[in-house]
Design a protein around this motif. Structure first.
Motif, PDB file in Angstrom:
ATOM      1  N   GLU A  75       0.823  -1.208   0.000  1.00 33.52           N
ATOM      2  CA  GLU A  75       0.000   0.000   0.000  1.00 33.52           C
ATOM      3  C   GLU A  75       0.861   1.264   0.000  1.00 33.52           C
ATOM      4  O   GLU A  75       0.591   2.226  -0.743  1.00 33.52           O
ATOM      5  CB  GLU A  75      -0.921  -0.008   1.224  1.00 33.52           C
ATOM      6  N   LYS A  76       1.906   1.273   0.819  1.00 32.04           N
ATOM      7  CA  LYS A  76       2.803   2.430   0.840  1.00 32.04           C
ATOM      8  C   LYS A  76       3.542   2.570  -0.488  1.00 32.04           C
ATOM      9  O   LYS A  76       3.825   3.679  -0.954  1.00 32.04           O
ATOM     10  CB  LYS A  76       3.796   2.296   1.987  1.00 32.04           C
ATOM     11  N   LEU A  77       3.868   1.445  -1.101  1.00 31.12           N
ATOM     12  CA  LEU A  77       4.562   1.471  -2.378  1.00 31.12           C
ATOM     13  C   LEU A  77       3.682   2.099  -3.458  1.00 31.12           C
ATOM     14  O   LEU A  77       4.166   2.862  -4.307  1.00 31.12           O
ATOM     15  CB  LEU A  77       4.979   0.054  -2.774  1.00 31.12           C
ATOM     16  N   TYR A  78       2.387   1.803  -3.426  1.00 27.06           N
ATOM     17  CA  TYR A  78       1.447   2.442  -4.358  1.00 27.06           C
ATOM     18  C   TYR A  78       1.464   3.958  -4.182  1.00 27.06           C
ATOM     19  O   TYR A  78       1.477   4.716  -5.157  1.00 27.06           O
ATOM     20  CB  TYR A  78       0.033   1.905  -4.132  1.00 27.06           C
ATOM     21  N   VAL A 102      25.792   7.617  -6.967  1.00 23.76           N
ATOM     22  CA  VAL A 102      24.994   8.853  -7.043  1.00 23.76           C
ATOM     23  C   VAL A 102      23.566   8.527  -7.461  1.00 23.76           C
ATOM     24  O   VAL A 102      22.591   9.078  -6.927  1.00 23.76           O
ATOM     25  CB  VAL A 102      25.640   9.847  -8.022  1.00 23.76           C
ATOM     26  N   SER A 103      23.421   7.614  -8.413  1.00 29.11           N
ATOM     27  CA  SER A 103      22.088   7.204  -8.858  1.00 29.11           C
ATOM     28  C   SER A 103      21.297   6.563  -7.719  1.00 29.11           C
ATOM     29  O   SER A 103      20.094   6.820  -7.559  1.00 29.11           O
ATOM     30  CB  SER A 103      22.224   6.227 -10.028  1.00 29.11           C
ATOM     31  N   ALA A 104      21.971   5.718  -6.919  1.00 36.99           N
ATOM     32  CA  ALA A 104      21.296   5.069  -5.788  1.00 36.99           C
ATOM     33  C   ALA A 104      20.867   6.085  -4.745  1.00 36.99           C
ATOM     34  O   ALA A 104      19.763   5.994  -4.179  1.00 36.99           O
ATOM     35  CB  ALA A 104      22.210   4.026  -5.167  1.00 36.99           C
ATOM     36  N   ILE A 105      21.725   7.069  -4.464  1.00 34.22           N
ATOM     37  CA  ILE A 105      21.387   8.093  -3.479  1.00 34.22           C
ATOM     38  C   ILE A 105      20.191   8.921  -3.953  1.00 34.22           C
ATOM     39  O   ILE A 105      19.271   9.220  -3.179  1.00 34.22           O
ATOM     40  CB  ILE A 105      22.609   8.995  -3.211  1.00 34.22           C
ATOM     41  N   LEU A 106      20.183   9.282  -5.236  1.00 36.82           N
ATOM     42  CA  LEU A 106      19.050  10.053  -5.776  1.00 36.82           C
ATOM     43  C   LEU A 106      17.764   9.239  -5.740  1.00 36.82           C
ATOM     44  O   LEU A 106      16.702   9.749  -5.370  1.00 36.82           O
ATOM     45  CB  LEU A 106      19.363  10.487  -7.210  1.00 36.82           C
ATOM     46  N   ALA A 107      17.854   7.969  -6.123  1.00 34.00           N
ATOM     47  CA  ALA A 107      16.665   7.120  -6.112  1.00 34.00           C
ATOM     48  C   ALA A 107      16.113   6.961  -4.697  1.00 34.00           C
ATOM     49  O   ALA A 107      14.900   7.047  -4.476  1.00 34.00           O
ATOM     50  CB  ALA A 107      16.996   5.753  -6.712  1.00 34.00           C
ATOM     51  N   GLY A 108      17.009   6.727  -3.729  1.00 31.38           N
ATOM     52  CA  GLY A 108      16.562   6.589  -2.347  1.00 31.38           C
ATOM     53  C   GLY A 108      16.005   7.878  -1.787  1.00 31.38           C
ATOM     54  O   GLY A 108      15.035   7.870  -1.013  1.00 31.38           O
ATOM     55  N   SER A 109      16.594   9.017  -2.174  1.00 27.67           N
ATOM     56  CA  SER A 109      16.150  10.309  -1.650  1.00 27.67           C
ATOM     57  C   SER A 109      14.810  10.723  -2.240  1.00 27.67           C
ATOM     58  O   SER A 109      13.938  11.231  -1.528  1.00 27.67           O
ATOM     59  CB  SER A 109      17.204  11.385  -1.948  1.00 27.67           C
ATOM     60  N   VAL A 110      14.635  10.513  -3.544  1.00 30.04           N
ATOM     61  CA  VAL A 110      13.417  10.983  -4.217  1.00 30.04           C
ATOM     62  C   VAL A 110      12.265  10.006  -4.016  1.00 30.04           C
ATOM     63  O   VAL A 110      11.160  10.401  -3.616  1.00 30.04           O
ATOM     64  CB  VAL A 110      13.691  11.190  -5.721  1.00 30.04           C
ATOM     65  N   PHE A 111      12.496   8.731  -4.295  1.00 29.13           N
ATOM     66  CA  PHE A 111      11.391   7.770  -4.237  1.00 29.13           C
ATOM     67  C   PHE A 111      11.066   7.355  -2.806  1.00 29.13           C
ATOM     68  O   PHE A 111       9.915   7.440  -2.373  1.00 29.13           O
ATOM     69  CB  PHE A 111      11.727   6.544  -5.071  1.00 29.13           C
ATOM     70  N   TYR A 112      12.074   6.905  -2.066  1.00 28.22           N
ATOM     71  CA  TYR A 112      11.834   6.416  -0.704  1.00 28.22           C
ATOM     72  C   TYR A 112      11.975   7.505   0.356  1.00 28.22           C
ATOM     73  O   TYR A 112      11.761   7.226   1.544  1.00 28.22           O
ATOM     74  CB  TYR A 112      12.788   5.259  -0.395  1.00 28.22           C
ATOM     75  N   LEU A 161       4.615   5.452  -5.646  1.00 26.72           N
ATOM     76  CA  LEU A 161       4.611   5.454  -7.108  1.00 26.72           C
ATOM     77  C   LEU A 161       3.754   6.587  -7.675  1.00 26.72           C
ATOM     78  O   LEU A 161       4.001   7.047  -8.800  1.00 26.72           O
ATOM     79  CB  LEU A 161       4.099   4.109  -7.633  1.00 26.72           C
ATOM     80  N   LYS A 162       2.760   7.046  -6.928  1.00 25.29           N
ATOM     81  CA  LYS A 162       1.879   8.123  -7.401  1.00 25.29           C
ATOM     82  C   LYS A 162       2.323   9.502  -6.936  1.00 25.29           C
ATOM     83  O   LYS A 162       1.692  10.506  -7.295  1.00 25.29           O
ATOM     84  CB  LYS A 162       0.445   7.864  -6.908  1.00 25.29           C
ATOM     85  N   ALA A 163       3.406   9.587  -6.160  1.00 26.96           N
ATOM     86  CA  ALA A 163       3.871  10.877  -5.647  1.00 26.96           C
ATOM     87  C   ALA A 163       4.393  11.745  -6.788  1.00 26.96           C
ATOM     88  O   ALA A 163       5.041  11.253  -7.718  1.00 26.96           O
ATOM     89  CB  ALA A 163       4.957  10.658  -4.596  1.00 26.96           C
ATOM     90  N   TRP A 164       4.142  13.059  -6.715  1.00 21.09           N
ATOM     91  CA  TRP A 164       4.552  13.960  -7.792  1.00 21.09           C
ATOM     92  C   TRP A 164       6.075  14.033  -7.907  1.00 21.09           C
ATOM     93  O   TRP A 164       6.604  14.205  -9.010  1.00 21.09           O
ATOM     94  CB  TRP A 164       3.976  15.358  -7.548  1.00 21.09           C
ATOM     95  N   SER A 165       6.775  13.886  -6.782  1.00 19.10           N
ATOM     96  CA  SER A 165       8.243  13.951  -6.821  1.00 19.10           C
ATOM     97  C   SER A 165       8.817  12.806  -7.651  1.00 19.10           C
ATOM     98  O   SER A 165       9.749  13.000  -8.446  1.00 19.10           O
ATOM     99  CB  SER A 165       8.806  13.916  -5.400  1.00 19.10           C
TER     100      SER A 165
END
Length: 388
Positions: A163-166, A281-291, A169-173
């Motif tokens: 549920e949190k993953l959904y 750098v890609s992992a840090i950005l992915a973790g910061s933006v998505f999670y 995935l819909k977050a504007w960021s």
């Protein structure tokens, strides 16, 4: 009203006061318990990442031993040591994969520098390779950087559910992040296929952009799998789990394809550190933006974490480039190249055989046999230029 006529406090009011105190104490205890659990969970993730990277280094050393034992003409797929290395590699990669379920992606990826560090130590202990001053400097940078990474990394406080993953995935960021990545990827693919520009940075940027999606999928699959083990299988029965599981191998295969192309065209000593930096750098950005792993983390802690990443980058770069890093400021590179010139000197008695067996369509075979002599001459010219 006379003081004697004031109503006495009822038992219910006293019960409410006691209940309020108990609720406050319970909230404090729950908060403390939750913090302890988060710390333990992160420690498990760090342990999995570190042990996985050490296992990968051991696997590479075992496979290198198999290559050295069999020689250039050996059948590696029939050798037990080669298969042992492959098995250890699979175990190490699985440990890295599971680490994403317990620790932030922004921490697991930079800890990949541990593989470079342990590879130097394992090669010295088991393969009897010489430890050079640049290796010591590189290892020092990686150790200090890893300490900063572990000390100032963001703590993964949220248990990821389907549920949190959904919602993520819909977050504007995330939608904005994916849109920008798609534009950047389109530009890079245009440069590669329309303009024919196969520069190393272009290839490795494609790898890094695809890697960010891989990291998001890997953490989602690993986290939901961990939740399923702890709380039941309903999490992995959700469609979002299977979508992420479908995305994971596809994006991994695309990464391997472009990374192999970069390895074909450029030196490994150049590709390895740049790929590690871009991937981290890609992992840090992915973790910061998505999670949203750094949400609410003080600026000083974020700065110290990034400082630890920078130290690890420098250490990996130094180790990967060997003596070349110090070539302009000392004799370290000169000594190593001279050693390579002596120890890797080809058998000149085969030169006439190479020329004699080349007739008609055998020019390509001749060039491949003469390649060691060309490298020998280039190294000699390089050493002569430095001595001047």
């Amino acid at each position: 009203m006379d003081r004697t006529t004031w109503p006495a406090p009822t038992t219910g009011n006293l019960d409410n006061v006691e209940f309020g105190k108990s609720a406050a104490n319970l909230t404090h205890e729950n908060g403390t318990t939750s913090h302890v659990w988060d710390a333990k969970k992160q420690a498990v993730g760090i342990s999995l990442a570190v042990s996985g990277n050490i296992m990968i280094s051991l696997a590479l050393s075992v496979q290198k031993y198999a290559h050295n034992r069999l020689g250039d003409e050996g059948k590696y797929c029939l050798d037990k040591y080669w298969w042992l290395g492959m098995t250890m590699m699979g175990i190490g990669e699985f440990g890295n994969f599971m680490a994403y379920g317990f620790a932030p992606a922004s921490l697991v990826a930079p800890l990949g520098s541990v593989a470079v560090l342990s590879n130097v130590l394992i090669a010295f202990i088991f393969l009897k390779e010489r430890v050079t001053p640049h290796s010591v400097v590189g290892v020092t940078f990686i150790v200090i950087g890893s300490i900063f990474l572990v000390s100032f990394a963001a703590v993964d406080t949220v248990s990821l559910t389907a549920e949190k993953l959904y919602c993520l995935l819909k977050a504007w960021s995330f939608l904005l992040y994916i849109a920008l990545e798609a534009v950047a990827l389109g530009i890079l693919l245009y440069l590669l296929y329309a303009k024919g520009i196969e520069h190393m940075v272009v290839l490795l940027l494609v790898v890094a952009l695809i890697a960010s999606v891989t990291i998001i999928a890997a953490k989602a699959v690993s986290s939901l799998f961990s939740e399923a083990i702890a709380n039941g299988v309903h999490e992995i029965l959700n469609p979002v789990f299977w979508i992420m599981l479908f995305v994971l191998p596809i994006t991994t295969a695309i990464q391997i394809r472009f990374l192999n192309r970069a390895m074909q065209l450029y030196n490994v000593s150049d590709v390895v550190p740049i790929n590690f930096i871009f991937f981290t750098v890609s992992a840090i950005l992915a973790g910061s933006v998505f999670y949203q792993e750094f949400l609410g983390v003080p600026f000083l802690e974020v700065f110290m974490f990034l400082f630890g990443c920078t130290l690890s980058f420098i250490g990996v770069y130094i180790i990967s480039h060997k003596g070349k890093t110090f070539g302009k400021c000392g004799c370290l590179a000169k000594d190593e190249d001279e050693e390579l010139l002596v120890t890797d000197k080809p058998d000149h008695s085969k030169l006439s055989d190479a020329a004699g067996t080349s007739t008609g369509g055998g020019d390509r075979n001749l060039f491949s046999k003469l390649a060691p002599y060309r490298r020998d001459a280039e190294l000699a010219a390089d050493i002569a230029a430095r001595s001047d």
